[in-house]
Scaffold this motif. Structure first.
Motif, PDB file in Angstrom:
ATOM      1  N   UNK A   1      -0.870   0.508 -11.891  1.00  0.00           N
ATOM      2  CA  UNK A   1       0.522  -0.398 -11.967  1.00  0.00           C
ATOM      3  C   UNK A   1       0.399  -0.890 -13.405  1.00  0.00           C
ATOM      4  N   UNK A   2       1.954  -0.729 -14.023  1.00  0.00           N
ATOM      5  CA  UNK A   2       1.876  -1.039 -15.551  1.00  0.00           C
ATOM      6  C   UNK A   2       1.370  -2.319 -15.998  1.00  0.00           C
ATOM      7  N   UNK A   3       1.378  -3.178 -15.074  1.00  0.00           N
ATOM      8  CA  UNK A   3       0.770  -4.658 -15.527  1.00  0.00           C
ATOM      9  C   UNK A   3      -0.748  -4.595 -15.676  1.00  0.00           C
ATOM     10  N   UNK A   4      -1.305  -3.805 -14.662  1.00  0.00           N
ATOM     11  CA  UNK A   4      -2.872  -3.706 -14.853  1.00  0.00           C
ATOM     12  C   UNK A   4      -3.121  -2.633 -16.108  1.00  0.00           C
ATOM     13  N   UNK A   5      -2.198  -1.750 -16.340  1.00  0.00           N
ATOM     14  CA  UNK A   5      -2.471  -0.502 -17.544  1.00  0.00           C
ATOM     15  C   UNK A   5      -2.391  -1.310 -18.665  1.00  0.00           C
ATOM     16  N   UNK A   6      -1.355  -2.509 -18.889  1.00  0.00           N
ATOM     17  CA  UNK A   6      -1.453  -3.029 -19.975  1.00  0.00           C
ATOM     18  C   UNK A   6      -2.607  -3.957 -20.292  1.00  0.00           C
ATOM     19  N   UNK A   7      -3.147  -4.772 -19.167  1.00  0.00           N
ATOM     20  CA  UNK A   7      -4.205  -5.357 -19.346  1.00  0.00           C
ATOM     21  C   UNK A   7      -5.587  -4.413 -19.622  1.00  0.00           C
ATOM     22  N   UNK A   8      -5.829  -3.433 -19.069  1.00  0.00           N
ATOM     23  CA  UNK A   8      -6.761  -2.354 -19.332  1.00  0.00           C
ATOM     24  C   UNK A   8      -6.843  -2.126 -20.727  1.00  0.00           C
ATOM     25  N   UNK A   9      -5.514  -1.934 -21.467  1.00  0.00           N
ATOM     26  CA  UNK A   9      -5.233  -1.577 -22.780  1.00  0.00           C
ATOM     27  C   UNK A   9      -5.867  -2.553 -23.821  1.00  0.00           C
ATOM     28  N   UNK A  10      -5.489  -3.847 -23.218  1.00  0.00           N
ATOM     29  CA  UNK A  10      -5.857  -5.032 -24.018  1.00  0.00           C
ATOM     30  C   UNK A  10      -7.069  -5.264 -24.043  1.00  0.00           C
ATOM     31  N   UNK A  11      -7.896  -5.300 -22.842  1.00  0.00           N
ATOM     32  CA  UNK A  11      -9.097  -5.296 -22.871  1.00  0.00           C
ATOM     33  C   UNK A  11     -10.186  -4.106 -23.655  1.00  0.00           C
ATOM     34  N   UNK A  12      -9.689  -2.912 -23.448  1.00  0.00           N
ATOM     35  CA  UNK A  12     -10.249  -1.937 -24.286  1.00  0.00           C
ATOM     36  C   UNK A  12     -10.228  -2.301 -25.863  1.00  0.00           C
ATOM     37  N   UNK A  13      -9.006  -2.904 -26.518  1.00  0.00           N
ATOM     38  CA  UNK A  13      -8.755  -3.148 -27.594  1.00  0.00           C
ATOM     39  C   UNK A  13      -9.787  -4.243 -28.144  1.00  0.00           C
TER      40      UNK A  13
ATOM     41  N   UNK B   1       0.694  -1.168   0.192  1.00  0.00           N
ATOM     42  CA  UNK B   1      -0.116   0.225  -0.088  1.00  0.00           C
ATOM     43  C   UNK B   1       0.834   1.352   0.102  1.00  0.00           C
ATOM     44  N   UNK B   2       1.840   1.424   0.815  1.00  0.00           N
ATOM     45  CA  UNK B   2       2.637   2.250   0.981  1.00  0.00           C
ATOM     46  C   UNK B   2       3.565   2.565  -0.485  1.00  0.00           C
ATOM     47  N   UNK B   3       3.858   1.529  -0.973  1.00  0.00           N
ATOM     48  CA  UNK B   3       4.563   1.496  -2.325  1.00  0.00           C
ATOM     49  C   UNK B   3       3.742   2.115  -3.452  1.00  0.00           C
ATOM     50  N   UNK B   4       2.549   1.572  -3.377  1.00  0.00           N
ATOM     51  CA  UNK B   4       1.629   2.237  -4.710  1.00  0.00           C
ATOM     52  C   UNK B   4       0.812   3.344  -4.275  1.00  0.00           C
ATOM     53  N   UNK B   5       1.011   3.917  -3.298  1.00  0.00           N
ATOM     54  CA  UNK B   5       0.206   5.293  -2.851  1.00  0.00           C
ATOM     55  C   UNK B   5       0.676   6.374  -3.787  1.00  0.00           C
ATOM     56  N   UNK B   6      -0.309   6.633  -4.533  1.00  0.00           N
ATOM     57  CA  UNK B   6       0.050   7.730  -5.200  1.00  0.00           C
ATOM     58  C   UNK B   6       0.785   7.778  -6.648  1.00  0.00           C
ATOM     59  N   UNK B   7       0.961   6.773  -6.753  1.00  0.00           N
ATOM     60  CA  UNK B   7       1.775   5.814  -8.150  1.00  0.00           C
ATOM     61  C   UNK B   7       0.959   5.801  -9.239  1.00  0.00           C
ATOM     62  N   UNK B   8      -0.246   5.951  -8.999  1.00  0.00           N
ATOM     63  CA  UNK B   8      -1.097   5.494 -10.385  1.00  0.00           C
ATOM     64  C   UNK B   8      -1.313   4.159 -10.615  1.00  0.00           C
TER      65      UNK B   8
END
Length: 269
Positions: free
Chosen positions: A97-109, A88-95
């Motif tokens: 995660x690249x893994x999920x961003x890639x997953x969302x991009x593929x899902x949108x496609x 939680x501390x590592x991800x706070x304010x980081x937007x």
């Protein structure tokens, strides 16, 4: 007696499943509201704590060993809360995660909405995995006796795992905080013994919990969770996936040649 034990174990599994369903449902609602899938990484450790707590409370109605019940809960709570705090501390304010961003991009496609991707690709698979891996948390508290040698061995293995996971995470965090190390490979400290000390520690933690939970022969079911967790950490979502993003860094091939993949070993010359 056996029928009562089976009924109590079944009730514990049902309660654990229900608790996870509610917990992940709340997490999904938060992810949809914030449009952020990486929250599921923080929920991972907390979900096991929820299952362990519910299992311990439900098992009070059976004949399970009192000591075993609370030992398992304590082991999971220390591990899960530390992991949730770290992630939680590592991800706070980081937007995202690249893994999920890639997953969302593929899902949108593919024409999938954010909600569809969140449910079908993230929360449901993680929830199912958490329930299966939680087997020792639901079986252990209902064992009618505790094997002291197995319990001692389990606590020792758990302690080794917690050390590797905690120290490995701290060393990596300190390494990344130095701008001079940006783009470089972490190959000092525990990371010189294994390329994945945190994942190795995670596996040891779960084998330790499983050994404590396996106090009698029916309790061997408790080892299903650690086996699946270890396989996933080695071959699926853990070390293997992590290395896909590391291979582009300079010096990676040399690091691979001299450093053990998973189990800590002295570095090769």
């Amino acid at each position: 007696m056996i029928d009562n034990d089976l009924a109590q174990t079944g009730l514990t599994f049902a309660a654990g499943f229900g608790a996870l369903l509610v917990f992940m449902g709340v997490g999904l609602a938060y992810a949809l509201r914030r449009h952020l899938l990486s929250i599921v990484d923080t929920l991972w450790g907390l979900g096991f704590v929820v299952v362990a707590l519910v299992s311990a409370l439900v098992s009070l109605g059976g004949d399970g060993g009192r000591a075993q019940r609370w030992i398992v809960l304590a082991m999971v709570a220390v591990w899960g809360l530390r992991l949730a705090w770290h992630v939680g501390g590592r991800n706070s304010g980081a937007g995202e995660d690249p893994r999920y961003a890639d997953l969302l991009q593929k899902g949108e496609a593919a024409g999938r909405s954010f909600a569809t991707t969140a449910v079908t690709r993230v929360f449901v698979p993680q929830g199912v995995a958490m329930f299966i891996v939680s087997a020792p948390l639901m079986v252990g508290p209902n064992n009618d006796r505790m094997s002291v040698p197995l319990a001692v061995l389990g606590i020792l293995v758990w302690a080794v795992g917690l050390f590797f996971e905690t120290v490995g995470d701290a060393q990596l965090k300190a390494y990344k905080s130095d701008p001079a190390n940006r783009g470089k490979i972490m190959d000092t400290g525990l990371w010189s013994l294994t390329r994945h000390p945190n994942y190795f520690g995670d596996a040891c933690v779960w084998w330790g919990i499983g050994l404590v939970g396996a106090g009698s022969w029916p309790g061997l079911v408790a080892l299903v969770g650690p086996a699946i967790m270890t396989y996933s950490l080695v071959n699926v979502t853990g070390a293997k996936l992590n290395e896909l993003g590391q291979r582009k860094k300079p010096g990676w091939d040399d690091y691979v040649r001299r450093t053990s993949y998973f189990v800590p070993l002295p570095p090769k010359r």
